[in-house]
Design a protein around this motif. Structure first.
Motif, PDB file in Angstrom:
ATOM      1  N   PHE A   1      35.900 -67.421  81.445  1.00  0.00           N
ATOM      2  CA  PHE A   1      35.080 -67.109  82.621  1.00  0.00           C
ATOM      3  C   PHE A   1      33.593 -67.123  82.282  1.00  0.00           C
ATOM      4  N   LEU A   2      33.242 -66.606  81.105  1.00  0.00           N
ATOM      5  CA  LEU A   2      31.841 -66.615  80.688  1.00  0.00           C
ATOM      6  C   LEU A   2      31.400 -68.002  80.230  1.00  0.00           C
ATOM      7  N   TRP A   3      32.310 -68.802  79.751  1.00  0.00           N
ATOM      8  CA  TRP A   3      32.002 -70.143  79.256  1.00  0.00           C
ATOM      9  C   TRP A   3      31.891 -71.161  80.395  1.00  0.00           C
ATOM     10  N   TYR A   4      32.283 -70.774  81.586  1.00  0.00           N
ATOM     11  CA  TYR A   4      32.318 -71.697  82.720  1.00  0.00           C
ATOM     12  C   TYR A   4      30.938 -72.284  83.012  1.00  0.00           C
ATOM     13  N   ASP A   5      29.893 -71.465  82.993  1.00  0.00           N
ATOM     14  CA  ASP A   5      28.541 -71.919  83.293  1.00  0.00           C
ATOM     15  C   ASP A   5      27.785 -72.428  82.074  1.00  0.00           C
ATOM     16  N   HIS A   6      28.405 -72.396  80.917  1.00  0.00           N
ATOM     17  CA  HIS A   6      27.705 -72.771  79.690  1.00  0.00           C
ATOM     18  C   HIS A   6      28.392 -73.954  79.004  1.00  0.00           C
ATOM     19  N   GLY A   7      28.769 -74.930  79.778  1.00  0.00           N
ATOM     20  CA  GLY A   7      29.285 -76.157  79.194  1.00  0.00           C
ATOM     21  C   GLY A   7      30.707 -76.511  79.568  1.00  0.00           C
ATOM     22  N   LEU A   8      31.520 -75.542  80.024  1.00  0.00           N
ATOM     23  CA  LEU A   8      32.915 -75.858  80.346  1.00  0.00           C
ATOM     24  C   LEU A   8      33.016 -76.748  81.580  1.00  0.00           C
ATOM     25  N   LEU A   9      32.283 -76.418  82.639  1.00  0.00           N
ATOM     26  CA  LEU A   9      32.315 -77.245  83.843  1.00  0.00           C
ATOM     27  C   LEU A   9      31.713 -78.620  83.589  1.00  0.00           C
TER      28      LEU A   9
ATOM     29  N   THR B   1      33.660 -82.272  84.113  1.00  0.00           N
ATOM     30  CA  THR B   1      33.154 -83.236  85.091  1.00  0.00           C
ATOM     31  C   THR B   1      32.499 -84.459  84.460  1.00  0.00           C
ATOM     32  N   GLU B   2      32.381 -84.494  83.136  1.00  0.00           N
ATOM     33  CA  GLU B   2      31.721 -85.608  82.470  1.00  0.00           C
ATOM     34  C   GLU B   2      32.429 -86.947  82.705  1.00  0.00           C
ATOM     35  N   PRO B   3      33.771 -87.044  82.664  1.00  0.00           N
ATOM     36  CA  PRO B   3      34.400 -88.351  82.941  1.00  0.00           C
ATOM     37  C   PRO B   3      34.103 -88.884  84.335  1.00  0.00           C
ATOM     38  N   TYR B   4      34.006 -87.994  85.308  1.00  0.00           N
ATOM     39  CA  TYR B   4      33.696 -88.432  86.677  1.00  0.00           C
ATOM     40  C   TYR B   4      32.239 -88.830  86.808  1.00  0.00           C
ATOM     41  N   CYS B   5      31.353 -88.070  86.188  1.00  0.00           N
ATOM     42  CA  CYS B   5      29.923 -88.370  86.285  1.00  0.00           C
ATOM     43  C   CYS B   5      29.542 -89.608  85.471  1.00  0.00           C
TER      44      CYS B   5
ATOM     45  N   VAL C   1      42.292 -83.171  86.356  1.00  0.00           N
ATOM     46  CA  VAL C   1      41.875 -83.229  84.956  1.00  0.00           C
ATOM     47  C   VAL C   1      42.661 -82.235  84.114  1.00  0.00           C
ATOM     48  N   ILE C   2      42.817 -81.022  84.613  1.00  0.00           N
ATOM     49  CA  ILE C   2      43.520 -79.995  83.839  1.00  0.00           C
ATOM     50  C   ILE C   2      44.991 -80.354  83.672  1.00  0.00           C
ATOM     51  N   SER C   3      45.602 -80.875  84.716  1.00  0.00           N
ATOM     52  CA  SER C   3      47.013 -81.263  84.610  1.00  0.00           C
ATOM     53  C   SER C   3      47.198 -82.387  83.597  1.00  0.00           C
ATOM     54  N   LEU C   4      46.235 -83.304  83.521  1.00  0.00           N
ATOM     55  CA  LEU C   4      46.323 -84.384  82.543  1.00  0.00           C
ATOM     56  C   LEU C   4      46.165 -83.847  81.121  1.00  0.00           C
ATOM     57  N   LEU C   5      45.227 -82.946  80.913  1.00  0.00           N
ATOM     58  CA  LEU C   5      45.032 -82.378  79.580  1.00  0.00           C
ATOM     59  C   LEU C   5      46.247 -81.576  79.132  1.00  0.00           C
ATOM     60  N   VAL C   6      46.793 -80.777  80.033  1.00  0.00           N
ATOM     61  CA  VAL C   6      47.963 -79.968  79.683  1.00  0.00           C
ATOM     62  C   VAL C   6      49.192 -80.850  79.449  1.00  0.00           C
ATOM     63  N   ALA C   7      49.353 -81.904  80.249  1.00  0.00           N
ATOM     64  CA  ALA C   7      50.498 -82.795  80.076  1.00  0.00           C
ATOM     65  C   ALA C   7      50.461 -83.477  78.713  1.00  0.00           C
ATOM     66  N   PHE C   8      49.299 -83.962  78.309  1.00  0.00           N
ATOM     67  CA  PHE C   8      49.182 -84.586  76.999  1.00  0.00           C
ATOM     68  C   PHE C   8      49.404 -83.572  75.886  1.00  0.00           C
ATOM     69  N   GLY C   9      48.838 -82.381  76.035  1.00  0.00           N
ATOM     70  CA  GLY C   9      48.988 -81.371  74.987  1.00  0.00           C
ATOM     71  C   GLY C   9      50.424 -80.930  74.792  1.00  0.00           C
ATOM     72  N   LEU C  10      51.133 -80.665  75.889  1.00  0.00           N
ATOM     73  CA  LEU C  10      52.534 -80.237  75.782  1.00  0.00           C
ATOM     74  C   LEU C  10      53.438 -81.365  75.307  1.00  0.00           C
ATOM     75  N   SER C  11      53.115 -82.592  75.685  1.00  0.00           N
ATOM     76  CA  SER C  11      53.938 -83.722  75.249  1.00  0.00           C
ATOM     77  C   SER C  11      53.880 -83.902  73.738  1.00  0.00           C
ATOM     78  N   PHE C  12      52.751 -83.624  73.142  1.00  0.00           N
ATOM     79  CA  PHE C  12      52.628 -83.757  71.698  1.00  0.00           C
ATOM     80  C   PHE C  12      53.377 -82.657  70.951  1.00  0.00           C
ATOM     81  N   GLU C  13      53.858 -81.630  71.668  1.00  0.00           N
ATOM     82  CA  GLU C  13      54.625 -80.560  71.039  1.00  0.00           C
ATOM     83  C   GLU C  13      56.095 -80.934  70.855  1.00  0.00           C
TER      84      GLU C  13
END
Length: 317
Positions: A52-60, A64-68, A182-194
């Motif tokens: 929650f604290l990291w949201y405004d300091h680089g997480l968002l 959004t970088e791939p879209y931008c 984006v989050i669903s894609l990251l989680v899908a790749f991460g869990l698949s590698f498990e």
């Protein structure tokens, strides 16, 4: 001396002695599960606060970088800026809480994965408990590698999906839909590698053998490709191959690890076949009766020499 002057010894609660057979009652199992879940939730809450604290300091910005980074003609924004749209008053708050929770789950994953493995280890043998640290480290590393690979392939997959609509179409994505994608894609790749790690863990505890994995190698690779086709949210061939290729490689590494473990286990079993038996225990020998004429004995040679049928003089009469 009065009773007030006497000091009463303090009674300390001692832990119950550990059962060498590693048996627990149902109440003990439920108590252990409650404690592990409580500790996992505590780490999850702390990780959510960090997210929650990291949201405004680089997480968002990171999300959004791939879209931008896409060409400007794909985004419907007159000023050329890169912004996502929120269509609800409470959408921003819920979006921040959702991203903070998922980031907290990823940040605290080594801690709650350790609690999960610590709940399972009492039912394992002593030589199997030493894999705890390796399991937590390997699972966290594989999840991070899968998420990183998804992030690197996200721009190409997103650009491919948006350009299929034609040059006359521009997009104005909402924050909820895009970040959820984006989050669903990251989680899908991460869990698949498990999944290959699960195969290695089952082999280490003796549930899954190398011969089974060897016979099922082709089916494993085929089902991995099918799994990648259904799991990837983008449904494009580029992202599917980006997931299926490393998974096939990881499964092949898991099969070779199982081969090494089974070969080492067989050598140890052959060397220590009778070493664990006490002096009073019977050896595990085969007690079934065998035929007497199965193997020649020295008496057979003596009997053959004394037999008149073998004498040449006797045969000539």
């Amino acid at each position: 001396m009065s009773d007030d002057g006497l000091r009463r010894p303090r009674l300390r609660r001692r832990r119950p002695p550990r059962d060498p057979a590693a048996t627990m009652t149902l109440i003990a199992h439920l108590t252990e599960l409650r404690n592990r879940v409580a500790k996992s939730l505590l780490f999850l809450v702390l990780g959510t606060v960090v997210g929650f604290l990291w949201y405004d300091h680089g997480l968002l910005t990171f999300l959004t970088e791939p879209y931008c980074a896409l060409p400007g003609d794909l985004r419907l924004q007159p000023d050329g800026d890169c912004r996502l749209v929120v269509l609800d008053v409470f959408g921003g708050v819920l979006l921040r809480l959702k991203i903070a929770f998922i980031a907290g789950a990823v940040i605290s994953s080594p801690f709650w994965l350790y609690q999960l493995w610590a709940f399972v280890t009492p039912g394992l043998r002593r030589n199997e408990k030493r894999y705890t640290v390796g399991f937590v480290a390997a699972s966290s590393t594989l999840f991070a590698l899968g998420s990183l690979l998804a992030y690197l392939t996200l721009r190409k997959g997103l650009q491919l999906l948006l350009t299929l609509a034609g040059d006359e179409v521009a997009f104005q994505l909402t924050a909820e839909l895009y970040l959820g994608f984006v989050i669903s894609l990251l989680v899908a790749f991460g869990l698949s590698f498990e999944l290959p790690l699960v195969a290695v863990a089952l082999n280490l505890v003796g549930v899954l053998e190398y011969q089974t994995l060897k016979r099922s190698r082709r089916w494993i690779f085929f089902l991995t490709i099918v799994f990648a086709a259904f799991v990837t949210p983008t449904q494009d061939p580029f992202t599917m191959l980006a997931m299926a290729g490393p998974m096939v490689l990881l499964f092949e590494i898991a099969i070779q690890i199982a081969r090494f473990v089974d070969r080492r286990r067989a050598k140890r079993a052959a060397a220590e076949h009778f070493h664990d038996l006490d002096d009073d225990d019977a050896s595990p020998l085969d007690a079934a009766p065998s035929q007497l004429d199965a193997a020649p004995t020295p008496f057979d040679d003596l009997r053959r020499q004394d037999s008149p049928a073998d004498d040449p003089a006797h045969s000539r009469g």
